[in-house]
Design a protein around this motif. Structure first.
Motif, mmCIF file in Angstrom:
data_model
loop_
_atom_site.group_PDB
_atom_site.id
_atom_site.type_symbol
_atom_site.label_atom_id
_atom_site.label_comp_id
_atom_site.label_asym_id
_atom_site.label_seq_id
_atom_site.Cartn_x
_atom_site.Cartn_y
_atom_site.Cartn_z
ATOM 1 N N MET A 38 0.691 -1.054 0.006
ATOM 2 C CA MET A 38 0.046 0.062 -0.073
ATOM 3 C C MET A 38 0.834 1.241 0.024
ATOM 4 O O MET A 38 0.610 2.100 -0.839
ATOM 5 N N ARG A 39 2.035 1.214 0.667
ATOM 6 C CA ARG A 39 2.919 2.325 0.777
ATOM 7 C C ARG A 39 3.505 2.313 -0.674
ATOM 8 O O ARG A 39 3.434 3.703 -1.195
ATOM 9 N N THR A 40 3.636 1.531 -1.457
ATOM 10 C CA THR A 40 4.283 1.706 -2.822
ATOM 11 C C THR A 40 3.109 2.053 -3.622
ATOM 12 O O THR A 40 3.394 2.850 -4.708
ATOM 13 N N ALA A 41 1.982 1.876 -3.677
ATOM 14 C CA ALA A 41 0.596 2.072 -4.255
ATOM 15 C C ALA A 41 0.499 3.761 -3.977
ATOM 16 O O ALA A 41 0.073 4.249 -5.016
ATOM 17 N N ARG A 42 0.702 4.076 -2.844
ATOM 18 C CA ARG A 42 0.632 5.616 -2.496
ATOM 19 C C ARG A 42 1.757 6.162 -3.274
ATOM 20 O O ARG A 42 1.351 7.526 -3.758
ATOM 21 N N PHE A 43 2.692 5.995 -3.295
ATOM 22 C CA PHE A 43 4.022 6.602 -4.316
ATOM 23 C C PHE A 43 3.601 6.409 -5.626
ATOM 24 O O PHE A 43 4.019 7.661 -6.329
ATOM 25 N N PHE A 44 2.855 5.265 -6.179
ATOM 26 C CA PHE A 44 2.716 5.270 -7.402
ATOM 27 C C PHE A 44 1.571 6.502 -7.858
ATOM 28 O O PHE A 44 1.575 7.241 -8.728
ATOM 29 N N LEU A 45 0.605 6.476 -7.014
ATOM 30 C CA LEU A 45 -0.337 7.364 -7.151
ATOM 31 C C LEU A 45 0.032 8.977 -6.973
ATOM 32 O O LEU A 45 -0.501 9.733 -7.966
ATOM 33 N N GLY A 114 0.457 11.924 3.509
ATOM 34 C CA GLY A 114 -0.111 12.107 4.817
ATOM 35 C C GLY A 114 -1.595 11.727 4.820
ATOM 36 O O GLY A 114 -2.407 11.133 5.411
ATOM 37 N N ALA A 115 -2.312 12.650 3.631
ATOM 38 C CA ALA A 115 -3.755 12.208 3.439
ATOM 39 C C ALA A 115 -4.126 10.852 2.996
ATOM 40 O O ALA A 115 -5.120 10.296 3.381
ATOM 41 N N MET A 116 -3.195 10.232 2.034
ATOM 42 C CA MET A 116 -3.454 9.018 1.638
ATOM 43 C C MET A 116 -3.027 7.913 2.494
ATOM 44 O O MET A 116 -3.716 6.752 2.530
ATOM 45 N N GLU A 117 -2.295 8.337 3.722
ATOM 46 C CA GLU A 117 -1.933 7.324 4.838
ATOM 47 C C GLU A 117 -3.237 7.314 5.901
ATOM 48 O O GLU A 117 -3.080 6.712 6.743
ATOM 49 N N GLY A 118 -4.109 8.307 5.746
ATOM 50 C CA GLY A 118 -5.324 8.465 6.555
ATOM 51 C C GLY A 118 -4.845 9.039 7.736
ATOM 52 O O GLY A 118 -5.779 9.246 8.780
ATOM 53 N N LYS A 119 -3.818 10.188 7.640
ATOM 54 C CA LYS A 119 -3.629 10.988 8.798
ATOM 55 C C LYS A 119 -4.649 12.119 9.010
ATOM 56 O O LYS A 119 -5.125 12.637 7.868
ATOM 57 N N ARG A 120 -4.925 12.741 10.039
ATOM 58 C CA ARG A 120 -5.627 13.871 10.339
ATOM 59 C C ARG A 120 -4.803 15.074 10.055
ATOM 60 O O ARG A 120 -3.528 14.887 10.144
ATOM 61 N N ILE A 121 -5.129 16.180 10.133
ATOM 62 C CA ILE A 121 -4.778 17.408 9.807
ATOM 63 C C ILE A 121 -3.402 17.521 10.959
ATOM 64 O O ILE A 121 -2.266 18.040 10.561
ATOM 65 N N ASN A 122 -3.689 17.304 12.010
ATOM 66 C CA ASN A 122 -2.705 17.256 13.135
ATOM 67 C C ASN A 122 -1.482 16.352 13.024
ATOM 68 O O ASN A 122 -0.100 16.824 13.178
ATOM 69 N N GLY A 123 -1.524 15.189 12.503
ATOM 70 C CA GLY A 123 -0.789 14.222 12.067
ATOM 71 C C GLY A 123 0.053 14.604 10.700
ATOM 72 O O GLY A 123 1.491 14.525 10.797
ATOM 73 N N ILE A 124 -0.486 15.332 10.026
ATOM 74 C CA ILE A 124 0.121 15.743 8.607
ATOM 75 C C ILE A 124 1.010 17.046 9.065
ATOM 76 O O ILE A 124 2.254 17.133 8.596
#
Length: 190
Positions: A38-45, A114-124
């Protein structure tokens, strides 16, 4: 190219992950963290989104800072002047790219990832605080030199592919930085 960089980063960082990032399996024993597709898929996207933006940016730089045409049969002094004008235009392209585009692109990377990882604004925000400076310094170690070559000898139509090849190395670094926890530990000391 982002996906390739991420796969390389995950394989390089795997021994470190096995030593530091243990998870508990259902039976209570520790298990090493493995490859994350999934990490690789996020980088691809992200690469699919960034490619067209980079092409538009290079087109803008090409229009805003056009290179002077070199004419055949020109005398030595005017050829020297044309060479100096070309280097000035290239210098402006690299400077504008690194001052205006790079800081925004790096920030956008951490926000989008961060958004693709599902982080909230504070996490980003925490990721940006912990990782942005190291990524920007890494950018300044690689990209001005790559862009100097890119803008001086690579035709416009091949600039994104050239940058994509360099991006494999860059994405290994970005993937490694992005995968680090926001623990306040400097990237250089990990």
């Amino acid at each position: 190219m982002g996906a390739i960089g991420d796969v390389i980063a995950q394989n390089i960082a795997q021994p470190t992950a096995q030593q530091t990032d243990k998870t508990k399996s259902t039976d209570g024993s520790s298990q090493a963290v493995g490859y994350d597709p999934m990490r690789t898929a996020r980088f691809f996207l992200y690469g699919c989104m960034f490619g067209p933006v980079a092409y538009k940016w290079y087109s803008l730089l090409d229009r805003r800072f056009p290179l002077p045409l070199v004419t055949l049969g020109s005398s030595a002094p005017s050829a020297l002047g044309t060479s100096a004008a070309k280097m000035l235009a290239i210098g402006k392209r690299v400077a504008v790219d690194q001052v205006a585009f790079a800081p925004v692109a790096i920030g956008a990377f951490f926000v989008v990832m961060g958004a693709m990882e599902g982080k909230r604004i504070n996490g980003i925000r925490a990721s940006l605080r912990a990782k942005y400076k190291d990524a920007l310094v890494g950018n300044y170690a690689l990209w001005p030199w790559a862009q100097l070559v890119n803008f001086s000898v690579i035709p416009l139509i091949y600039r994104v592919p050239f940058s994509s090849v360099v991006s494999v190395l860059w994405n290994v670094y970005l993937s490694w930085i992005n995968s680090r926890r926001s623990s306040g530990v400097p990237i250089n000391s990990v």
